[in-house]
Design a protein around this motif. Structure first.
Motif, PDB file in Angstrom:
ATOM      1  N   ALA A  85       7.993   2.779   4.582  1.00 28.17           N
ATOM      2  CA  ALA A  85       7.622   1.763   5.571  1.00 28.17           C
ATOM      3  C   ALA A  85       6.448   2.254   6.426  1.00 28.17           C
ATOM      4  O   ALA A  85       5.495   1.501   6.674  1.00 28.17           O
ATOM      5  CB  ALA A  85       8.816   1.422   6.452  1.00 28.17           C
ATOM      6  N   ILE A  86       6.502   3.513   6.837  1.00 26.13           N
ATOM      7  CA  ILE A  86       5.393   4.074   7.620  1.00 26.13           C
ATOM      8  C   ILE A  86       4.124   4.120   6.780  1.00 26.13           C
ATOM      9  O   ILE A  86       3.043   3.747   7.248  1.00 26.13           O
ATOM     10  CB  ILE A  86       5.761   5.468   8.162  1.00 26.13           C
ATOM     11  CG1 ILE A  86       6.852   5.330   9.233  1.00 26.13           C
ATOM     12  CG2 ILE A  86       4.542   6.174   8.741  1.00 26.13           C
ATOM     13  CD1 ILE A  86       7.460   6.645   9.666  1.00 26.13           C
ATOM     14  N   GLU A  87       4.247   4.562   5.538  1.00 27.18           N
ATOM     15  CA  GLU A  87       3.074   4.603   4.653  1.00 27.18           C
ATOM     16  C   GLU A  87       2.499   3.202   4.430  1.00 27.18           C
ATOM     17  O   GLU A  87       1.288   3.019   4.383  1.00 27.18           O
ATOM     18  CB  GLU A  87       3.424   5.248   3.312  1.00 27.18           C
ATOM     19  CG  GLU A  87       3.491   6.739   3.353  1.00 27.18           C
ATOM     20  CD  GLU A  87       2.155   7.395   3.666  1.00 27.18           C
ATOM     21  OE1 GLU A  87       1.088   6.902   3.233  1.00 27.18           O
ATOM     22  OE2 GLU A  87       2.179   8.416   4.360  1.00 27.18           O
ATOM     23  N   GLY A  88       3.388   2.204   4.275  1.00 24.58           N
ATOM     24  CA  GLY A  88       2.925   0.828   4.119  1.00 24.58           C
ATOM     25  C   GLY A  88       2.163   0.352   5.338  1.00 24.58           C
ATOM     26  O   GLY A  88       1.127  -0.327   5.223  1.00 24.58           O
TER      27      GLY A  88
ATOM     28  N   ALA B 116      -1.312  -2.649  -0.055  1.00 26.02           N
ATOM     29  CA  ALA B 116      -0.509  -2.228   1.089  1.00 26.02           C
ATOM     30  C   ALA B 116       0.721  -3.127   1.234  1.00 26.02           C
ATOM     31  O   ALA B 116       1.826  -2.644   1.489  1.00 26.02           O
ATOM     32  CB  ALA B 116      -1.350  -2.258   2.366  1.00 26.02           C
ATOM     33  N   ALA B 117       0.515  -4.413   1.045  1.00 25.18           N
ATOM     34  CA  ALA B 117       1.640  -5.351   1.135  1.00 25.18           C
ATOM     35  C   ALA B 117       2.661  -5.072   0.036  1.00 25.18           C
ATOM     36  O   ALA B 117       3.874  -5.193   0.267  1.00 25.18           O
ATOM     37  CB  ALA B 117       1.142  -6.786   1.044  1.00 25.18           C
ATOM     38  N   SER B 118       2.200  -4.680  -1.132  1.00 25.00           N
ATOM     39  CA  SER B 118       3.136  -4.395  -2.229  1.00 25.00           C
ATOM     40  C   SER B 118       4.007  -3.179  -1.909  1.00 25.00           C
ATOM     41  O   SER B 118       5.171  -3.129  -2.318  1.00 25.00           O
ATOM     42  CB  SER B 118       2.390  -4.214  -3.552  1.00 25.00           C
ATOM     43  OG  SER B 118       1.610  -3.041  -3.529  1.00 25.00           O
ATOM     44  N   ILE B 119       3.466  -2.220  -1.164  1.00 27.91           N
ATOM     45  CA  ILE B 119       4.279  -1.071  -0.739  1.00 27.91           C
ATOM     46  C   ILE B 119       5.401  -1.562   0.176  1.00 27.91           C
ATOM     47  O   ILE B 119       6.564  -1.163   0.026  1.00 27.91           O
ATOM     48  CB  ILE B 119       3.418  -0.023  -0.001  1.00 27.91           C
ATOM     49  CG1 ILE B 119       2.427   0.627  -0.960  1.00 27.91           C
ATOM     50  CG2 ILE B 119       4.306   1.040   0.652  1.00 27.91           C
ATOM     51  CD1 ILE B 119       1.414   1.525  -0.273  1.00 27.91           C
TER      52      ILE B 119
ATOM     53  N   THR C  14       9.379  -1.564  -0.531  1.00 27.88           N
ATOM     54  CA  THR C  14      10.271  -0.906   0.420  1.00 27.88           C
ATOM     55  C   THR C  14      11.424  -1.832   0.799  1.00 27.88           C
ATOM     56  O   THR C  14      12.585  -1.402   0.863  1.00 27.88           O
ATOM     57  CB  THR C  14       9.492  -0.464   1.669  1.00 27.88           C
ATOM     58  OG1 THR C  14       8.427   0.394   1.265  1.00 27.88           O
ATOM     59  CG2 THR C  14      10.376   0.266   2.648  1.00 27.88           C
ATOM     60  N   ALA C  15      11.111  -3.095   1.035  1.00 28.01           N
ATOM     61  CA  ALA C  15      12.161  -4.065   1.352  1.00 28.01           C
ATOM     62  C   ALA C  15      13.126  -4.221   0.173  1.00 28.01           C
ATOM     63  O   ALA C  15      14.344  -4.312   0.364  1.00 28.01           O
ATOM     64  CB  ALA C  15      11.537  -5.417   1.709  1.00 28.01           C
ATOM     65  N   PHE C  16      12.598  -4.221  -1.037  1.00 29.37           N
ATOM     66  CA  PHE C  16      13.444  -4.305  -2.227  1.00 29.37           C
ATOM     67  C   PHE C  16      14.366  -3.086  -2.327  1.00 29.37           C
ATOM     68  O   PHE C  16      15.552  -3.222  -2.631  1.00 29.37           O
ATOM     69  CB  PHE C  16      12.575  -4.441  -3.485  1.00 29.37           C
ATOM     70  CG  PHE C  16      13.371  -4.509  -4.751  1.00 29.37           C
ATOM     71  CD1 PHE C  16      14.028  -5.666  -5.126  1.00 29.37           C
ATOM     72  CD2 PHE C  16      13.478  -3.392  -5.572  1.00 29.37           C
ATOM     73  CE1 PHE C  16      14.790  -5.715  -6.288  1.00 29.37           C
ATOM     74  CE2 PHE C  16      14.226  -3.433  -6.739  1.00 29.37           C
ATOM     75  CZ  PHE C  16      14.881  -4.598  -7.090  1.00 29.37           C
ATOM     76  N   LEU C  17      13.823  -1.891  -2.067  1.00 32.94           N
ATOM     77  CA  LEU C  17      14.644  -0.676  -2.090  1.00 32.94           C
ATOM     78  C   LEU C  17      15.754  -0.739  -1.040  1.00 32.94           C
ATOM     79  O   LEU C  17      16.893  -0.342  -1.309  1.00 32.94           O
ATOM     80  CB  LEU C  17      13.783   0.557  -1.820  1.00 32.94           C
ATOM     81  CG  LEU C  17      13.085   1.188  -2.999  1.00 32.94           C
ATOM     82  CD1 LEU C  17      12.201   2.343  -2.531  1.00 32.94           C
ATOM     83  CD2 LEU C  17      14.088   1.692  -4.013  1.00 32.94           C
TER      84      LEU C  17
END
Length: 168
Positions: A103-106, A124-127, A131-134
């Protein structure tokens, strides 16, 4: 067989040491980047360097938490990770760190893309979406794993009893 297990414990200890060293190196690099940004001109470029330093610190936290988890689970406890309780606890420790770091990296990637290369914004949005999926997958895993834990409550007691090794 005990010699083989001892070899694996030593290897796990070395891996934890390497993760801890990597974390320390990332912390030093982030501190240097932050300091150079602080003593330089306080402008947008300095802000970008600070944001990148925060990303490095997030990676350092991940490396340090992985080192701690390896030491606690594989060296100190010498636990069998096949029980559902063990799996849930181990993966939960790992996922909480990874999800926060991603989340921080995103966010770092979003800020950087906004100011330097807007065409990178979808990446960036895909990260952040991943993350939300994980996070959602982790929630489903915990929900399903708790059902398995109810079938063997003694595993939870064993896990709680082994926690005393870390406190002593």
């Amino acid at each position: 067989m005990k010699q083989v297990i001892t070899v694996f414990r030593v290897i796990h200890g070395l891996m934890a040491l390497f993760f801890a060293c990597a974390a320390l190196m990332l912390i030093v690099i982030a501190a240097r980047m932050g300091w150079l940004a602080f003593i330089g001109s306080l402008d947008q470029a300095a802000a970008q360097h600070i944001i990148e330093a925060v990303g490095l610190l997030a990676a350092a936290v991940v490396a340090l938490q992985i080192a701690e988890t390896i030491v606690e689970e594989e060296v100190v406890r010498d636990a069998d990770i096949s029980a559902p309780t063990r799996v849930r606890r181990f993966l939960s420790r790992f996922f909480v760190v990874v999800i926060v770091a991603l989340a921080i990296e995103g966010l770092v990637a979003t800020f950087k893309a906004l100011h330097e290369a807007p065409e990178q914004l979808p990446y960036a949005a895909s990260i952040l979406v991943a993350t939300a999926f994980l996070l959602a997958a982790w929630g489903v895993f915990i929900h399903l794993n708790r059902s398995a834990e109810e079938l063997e409550p003694e595993a939870m007691e064993d896990a709680k009893n082994e926690d005393h090794k870390l406190k002593g």
